[in-house]
Scaffold this motif. Structure first.
Motif, PDB file in Angstrom:
ATOM      1  N   ASN A  55     -28.323  68.278  38.495  1.00  5.75           N
ATOM      2  CA  ASN A  55     -29.566  67.576  38.828  1.00  5.75           C
ATOM      3  C   ASN A  55     -30.797  68.433  38.529  1.00  5.75           C
ATOM      4  OD1 ASN A  55     -27.943  65.595  39.772  1.00  5.75           O
ATOM      5  ND2 ASN A  55     -28.020  66.293  41.914  1.00  5.75           N
ATOM      6  N   GLY A  57     -33.326  68.074  40.362  1.00  4.70           N
ATOM      7  CA  GLY A  57     -33.923  68.318  41.680  1.00  4.70           C
ATOM      8  C   GLY A  57     -35.129  67.424  41.924  1.00  4.70           C
ATOM      9  N   SER A  58     -35.295  66.401  41.054  1.00  7.03           N
ATOM     10  CA  SER A  58     -36.399  65.440  41.267  1.00  7.03           C
ATOM     11  C   SER A  58     -35.836  64.028  41.129  1.00  7.03           C
ATOM     12  CB  SER A  58     -37.478  65.674  40.201  1.00  7.03           C
ATOM     13  OG  SER A  58     -36.847  65.652  38.925  1.00  7.03           O
ATOM     14  N   THR A  59     -36.571  63.053  41.639  1.00 11.24           N
ATOM     15  CA  THR A  59     -36.118  61.665  41.491  1.00 11.24           C
ATOM     16  C   THR A  59     -37.143  60.902  40.668  1.00 11.24           C
ATOM     17  OG1 THR A  59     -37.269  61.057  43.518  1.00 11.24           O
ATOM     18  CG2 THR A  59     -34.920  61.578  43.732  1.00 11.24           C
ATOM     19  N   GLU A  64     -33.787  57.359  41.595  1.00  8.48           N
ATOM     20  CA  GLU A  64     -32.537  57.986  41.121  1.00  8.48           C
ATOM     21  C   GLU A  64     -32.757  59.478  40.909  1.00  8.48           C
ATOM     22  OE1 GLU A  64     -31.092  54.169  38.404  1.00  8.48           O
ATOM     23  OE2 GLU A  64     -32.310  55.792  37.578  1.00  8.48           O
ATOM     24  N   GLU A  65     -31.743  60.247  41.232  1.00 10.13           N
ATOM     25  CA  GLU A  65     -31.826  61.693  40.971  1.00 10.13           C
ATOM     26  C   GLU A  65     -31.858  61.886  39.461  1.00 10.13           C
ATOM     27  OE1 GLU A  65     -29.692  64.081  44.631  1.00 10.13           O
ATOM     28  OE2 GLU A  65     -28.890  64.133  42.591  1.00 10.13           O
ATOM     29  N   GLN A  66     -32.819  62.661  38.999  1.00 11.90           N
ATOM     30  CA  GLN A  66     -32.904  62.905  37.560  1.00 11.90           C
ATOM     31  C   GLN A  66     -31.941  64.030  37.198  1.00 11.90           C
ATOM     32  OE1 GLN A  66     -37.230  63.506  37.261  1.00 11.90           O
ATOM     33  NE2 GLN A  66     -37.260  61.772  35.831  1.00 11.90           N
ATOM     34  N   GLN A  67     -31.138  63.799  36.168  1.00  9.60           N
ATOM     35  CA  GLN A  67     -30.273  64.838  35.644  1.00  9.60           C
ATOM     36  C   GLN A  67     -31.102  65.719  34.713  1.00  9.60           C
ATOM     37  OE1 GLN A  67     -26.882  64.857  36.684  1.00  9.60           O
ATOM     38  NE2 GLN A  67     -27.836  63.345  38.043  1.00  9.60           N
ATOM     39  N   SER A 122     -25.032  59.222  35.092  1.00  4.57           N
ATOM     40  CA  SER A 122     -24.078  59.666  36.135  1.00  4.57           C
ATOM     41  C   SER A 122     -22.794  60.169  35.476  1.00  4.57           C
ATOM     42  CB  SER A 122     -23.757  58.492  37.066  1.00  4.57           C
ATOM     43  OG  SER A 122     -23.215  57.436  36.284  1.00  4.57           O
TER      44      SER A 122
END
Ligand code: FBP
Length: 334
Positions: A55, A57-59, A64-67, A122
């Motif tokens: 991740n 560490g941001s959405t 959604e969690e940004q990869q 994901s």
């Protein structure tokens, strides 16, 4: 041995199809191919490269969690569009608002691009196929001025081009400009996308269905009935039950069905009353390709390409695939 046709040659040959073509769309498609090669390199080396997995560490605005690779791919495409000179503005899954490029050169750009830089994120860390999706429109605002929200919120049927890149066992780029669908495979040994799937046609019928059946009890009864009493029903001589195949990567599931025939369904549910997938940079571009290949793309009730968008990250239910199968599924919703 037959002559290899590179994507660049194919684009230049096809430019003649457009009497007033001035080469900008051709250059934009070539820019997308270059960005796709860079992202393909990053995806294929992700496990070996520090800070490419996991991740960010941001959405994003969708919550959604940004990869990390989502953000890296997003930057690659934005940089390509910003510096290419053909694009005056973009919207992407990873950015809350659209971006109007401000350089004098970019403001003269004729096109806007809406894109999902890395779809199926994901699946990144588990090495399952992922993709990028793009949708191109002619701007509505005055050339020379800054791009506007109105440039972004155009109906899918007004797309001038759309496509996807599949980072699977090989890297493929599949696109349409409204004159059929063609697929190109990246040959890493020469660094070129080469024509491998000419004039792709989606089989009218198939026997593969793709849906996250974990949602079967939170979607409307018609869908539950279609899956349980039609797709899964054993019927002599009726090529049923269908095979369930769900990769959980829209581009990969769509591509399989484009080649083999099948249906992909992501319906609205009690938890996602609008559905999950985004109209502008997931559903519209794939709907354009599906229709150009002889398939269908609907919300279960209406044609995706005829929906007037209202918001950048608007979601819709998505039924896409072989014509007969989508019509069959829709008959259960009536
Ligand atoms: P993003 O990864 O771009 O957010 O795309 C959405 C997506 O991952 C599709 O690729 C896929 O088909 C679907 O969502 C999977 O959703 P779920 O995990 O709910 O089945």
């Amino acid at each position: 041995m037959s002559k290899l046709t590179t994507l660049h040659e194919f684009i230049m040959d096809r430019q003649a199809d457009f009497p007033f073509a001035s080469g900008e769309l051709s250059r934009l498609l070539s820019d997308i191919a270059v960005a796709a090669k860079i992202v393909s390199k990053d995806v294929r080396r992700a496990g070996l490269t520090e800070n490419f997995l996991g991740n960010e560490g941001s959405t994003n605005i969708q919550g959604e969690e940004q990869q990390k690779l989502d953000v890296i791919a997003d930057r690659q495409f934005i940089n390509m569009f910003k510096t290419g000179g053909e694009v005056c503005g973009i919207a992407s899954e990873e950015n809350d608002d659209f971006m109007a490029f401000t350089s004098e050169r970019a403001k003269k750009g004729k096109y806007v691009v809406l894109f999902d830089p890395l779809d199926g994120s994901s699946n990144i860390d588990v090495n399952v196929s992922i993709g990028s999706i793009f949708s191109i429109y002619r701007r509505k605002s005055e050339a020379g001025s800054e791009a506007t929200l109105e440039d972004m919120l155009q109906m899918g049927c007004d797309q001038v081009a759309a496509g996807y890149v599949l980072y699977g066992s090989s890297t493929m780029l599949v696109y349409t400009t409204g004159r059929g669908v063609n697929g190109f495979t990246l040959d890493p040994s020469i660094g070129e996308f080469c024509l491998s799937h000419h004039n792709m046609k989606m089989p009218e019928n198939g026997r593969i269905y793709a849906m996250n059946e974990g949602n079967i009890n939170i979607c409307e009864p018609g869908i539950k009935k279609y899956v349980e009493s039609y797709c899964q029903q054993t019927l002599e001589g009726a090529s049923r039950p269908y095979s369930g195949r769900y990769i959980g990567s829209l581009v990969a599931d769509f591509h399989r069905n484009l080649i083999k025939g099948g249906i992909y369904i992501y319906p609205d549910t009690t938890t996602d009353p609008e559905g999950k997938l985004r109209l502008l940079y997931e559903c519209n571009p794939l709907a354009f390709i599906a229709e150009q290949a002889g398939g269908l793309a609907t919300t279960g009730r209406e044609r995706i390409l005829s929906i007037q968008p209202e918001r950048l990250h608007q979601r819709v239910p998505f039924f896409v695939g072989s014509k007969t199968m989508v019509e069959q599924a829709m008959s259960f919703l009536k």
